[in-house]
Design an enzyme around this catalytic site. Structure first.
Site, PDB file in Angstrom:
ATOM      1  CD  GLN A 124      -0.951  -0.726   3.680  1.00 27.31           C
ATOM      2  OE1 GLN A 124      -2.180  -0.674   3.665  1.00 27.31           O
ATOM      3  NE2 GLN A 124      -0.284  -1.289   4.679  1.00 27.31           N
TER       4      GLN A 124
ATOM      5  CG  ASP B 168      -1.329   1.915  14.840  1.00 30.03           C
ATOM      6  OD1 ASP B 168      -1.515   1.670  16.035  1.00 30.03           O
ATOM      7  OD2 ASP B 168      -2.213   1.767  13.976  1.00 30.03           O
TER       8      ASP B 168
ATOM      9  CD  GLU C  51       0.457  -4.211   9.753  1.00 22.82           C
ATOM     10  OE1 GLU C  51      -0.409  -3.740  10.499  1.00 22.82           O
ATOM     11  OE2 GLU C  51       0.378  -4.181   8.505  1.00 22.82           O
TER      12      GLU C  51
ATOM     13  CG  ASP D 277      -2.048 -13.016   4.612  1.00 24.25           C
ATOM     14  OD1 ASP D 277      -2.916 -12.516   5.365  1.00 24.25           O
ATOM     15  OD2 ASP D 277      -2.297 -13.447   3.469  1.00 24.25           O
TER      16      ASP D 277
ATOM     17  CG  ASP E 272      -6.088  -1.979  15.218  1.00 16.01           C
ATOM     18  OD1 ASP E 272      -6.860  -1.278  14.549  1.00 16.01           O
ATOM     19  OD2 ASP E 272      -5.077  -1.532  15.792  1.00 16.01           O
ATOM     20  CB  SER E 273      -8.524  -4.816   9.775  1.00 16.25           C
ATOM     21  OG  SER E 273      -9.817  -4.257   9.785  1.00 16.25           O
TER      22      SER E 273
ATOM     23  N   PRO F 252      -4.848  -4.449   1.543  1.00 15.44           N
ATOM     24  CG  PRO F 252      -3.027  -3.679   2.778  1.00 15.44           C
ATOM     25  CD  PRO F 252      -3.880  -3.340   1.596  1.00 15.44           C
TER      26      PRO F 252
HETATM   27  N1  SPD Z   1     -10.704   4.451   8.076  1.00 12.31           N
HETATM   28  C1  SPD Z   1      -9.957   4.149   9.228  1.00 12.31           C
HETATM   29  C2  SPD Z   1     -10.083   2.748   9.675  1.00 12.31           C
HETATM   30  C3  SPD Z   1      -8.965   2.453  10.580  1.00 12.31           C
HETATM   31  C4  SPD Z   1      -9.134   1.274  11.410  1.00 12.31           C
HETATM   32  N2  SPD Z   1      -7.881   0.834  11.958  1.00 12.31           N
HETATM   33  C5  SPD Z   1      -7.083   1.806  12.557  1.00 12.31           C
HETATM   34  C6  SPD Z   1      -5.794   1.265  13.018  1.00 12.31           C
HETATM   35  C7  SPD Z   1      -5.343   1.918  14.246  1.00 12.31           C
HETATM   36  N3  SPD Z   1      -4.498   1.088  15.001  1.00 12.31           N
END
Ligand code: SPD
Length: 290
Positions: free
Chosen positions: A31, A86, A106, A137, A155-156, A162
Site C-alpha cells: 500500500q 502502529d 501485521e 499475512d 485492528d484492521s 491488504p
Molecule cells: N478508516 C480508518 C479505519 C482504521 C481502522 N484501523 C485503525 C488502526 C489503528 N491502530
C-alpha cells in the site's frame, strides 16, 4: 503555503487536516504509506489515502478496541492483535498485568517501521518482552492457531487493499477456531453513519460465524462519520457477564477514555444503528444467508 490533506467521506463531504510537513511518503509491497505532521492532530498515519490514526485522537480507538474485550474476559493471558502495525492496540493490551503474551500479526513491515519512527507514543510497547511481532499475512497465520488465544483483536485497516480479506466469513471462522474455550474477539467494523456497505460486509459474516455478537460505538474525530463501531464476539458470554470490576480502577488510572461507565455505555446504540444491525443479523441467519 496553505497545505491540507483530505479524506473524502462521500462525493460531497471531506475530512481535512492542515499539514505542516510530510514526514514520510512511500509505497510498500502492499500500500501507499504517508506520515504527516499536522497543525492540530500531531503526527498522522495515512494508508492508501485513508486516515488510520492520529496522535491526538488515537486513544479513543485504541482504548476501546483493547479494554472492552480484555476487561470482559476473566483471565486474558494470551492475546493476538491482527493488523494494528502502529502499535496503539498492543500498548493498551500491555496495561493488563494478567497478559503474559501478545502476538502482533501485521502484514506490512513498513507500517511498523514508520510507526516506530514517527509514532513512538503508539509503538512504544512493541519491544516489550511479552510482545512477539510477526510480519505475516494474518489470514494464513490465524489458520494455524487452533485454540491458542484468550482474546483476538482485529485492528484492521478498511476493507480495501491488504485489509480486504480480513472482512470475510472464512477469516472470522478461523479466528473463532483460534480462541481458547471462553475466549473473546473484538473486530473494528467501520462507521455506521458513513460506511454502511463496509459495516454490512463485516456483520453479515460475523453474525453467521459467532453465536454472540454485540456492537459498541465511540466517536473518532478523524474517521468518516465520526461515529465508529466495533463488534464483541464470543461463543456465548457477553460483554458484561464476566466483567472484571475488581480490576477496573487500575485500568481507569491509566486511560483517558475507557472506564466502567464507558464499558457499559458504549453498547447503547442509536435506533438507526440498531435497525441496521437487526436487518444484517436477519439476513445472515436466514437459511439462504449462511
Ligand atoms: N478508516 C480508518 C479505519 C482504521 C481502522 N484501523 C485503525 C488502526 C489503528 N491502530
Amino acid at each position: 503555503m496553505d497545505l491540507w490533506f483530505s479524506e473524502a467521506t462521500s462525493e460531497g463531504h471531506k475530512i481535512s487536516l492542515r499539514v505542516k510537513e510530510t514526514l514520510y511518503q512511500g509505497k510498500s509491497e502492499f500500500q501507499e504509506i504517508a506520515v504527516l505532521d499536522t497543525e492540530d492532530f500531531g503526527h498522522v498515519l495515512v494508508l492508501d489515502g485513508l486516515f488510520q490514526t492520529t496522535e491526538r485522537d488515537e486513544y479513543v480507538y485504541h482504548e476501546l478496541i483493547a479494554h472492552v474485550p480484555l476487561m470482559a474476559h476473566p483471565a486474558p493471558v494470551r492475546v493476538l492483535v491482527v493488523g494494528g502495525g502502529d502499535g496503539g492496540t498492543v500498548r493498551e493490551v500491555l496495561r493488563h498485568p494478567m497478559v503474559e503474551a501478545v502476538t502482533l500479526c501485521e502484514i506490512d513491515g513498513e507500517v511498523i517501521a514508520q510507526s516506530r519512527k514517527w509514532l513512538p507514543g503508539l509503538a512504544c510497547g512493541l519491544d516489550d518482552p511479552r510482545v512477539t511481532v510477526k510480519v505475516a499475512d494474518a489470514i494464513a497465520y490465524v489458520k494455524e492457531q487452533p485454540a491458542a488465544y484468550d482474546v483476538v483483536i482485529v485492528d484492521s485497516s478498511d476493507p480495501v487493499g491488504p485489509g480486504e480479506g480480513l472482512f470475510s466469513a472464512a477469516f472470522y471462522s478461523d479466528v473463532k477456531r483460534a480462541l481458547k474455550p471462553g475466549g473473546v474477539v473484538c473486530v473494528q467494523t467501520e462507521s455506521p453513519f458513513a460506511m454502511e456497505d463496509q459495516l454490512s460486509r463485516a456483520y453479515r459474516y460475523l453474525y453467521a460465524v459467532f453465536p454472540r455478537v454485540e456492537t459498541f460505538v465511540g466517536t473518532i474525530p478523524t474517521y468518516p462519520g465520526h461515529l465508529w463501531s466495533w463488534a464483541f464476539c464470543s461463543e456465548g458470554p457477553g460483554p458484561f457477564d464476566r466483567l472484571r470490576e475488581g480490576d477496573m480502577a487500575a485500568v481507569e488510572a491509566q486511560t483517558r477514555y475507557y472506564n466502567g461507565d464507558i464499558h457499559r455505555g458504549a453498547f447503547a446504540l442509536p435506533n438507526y444503528v440498531k435497525r441496521m444491525l437487526a436487518g444484517l443479523r436477519e439476513q445472515a441467519l436466514a437459511p439462504s444467508g449462511r
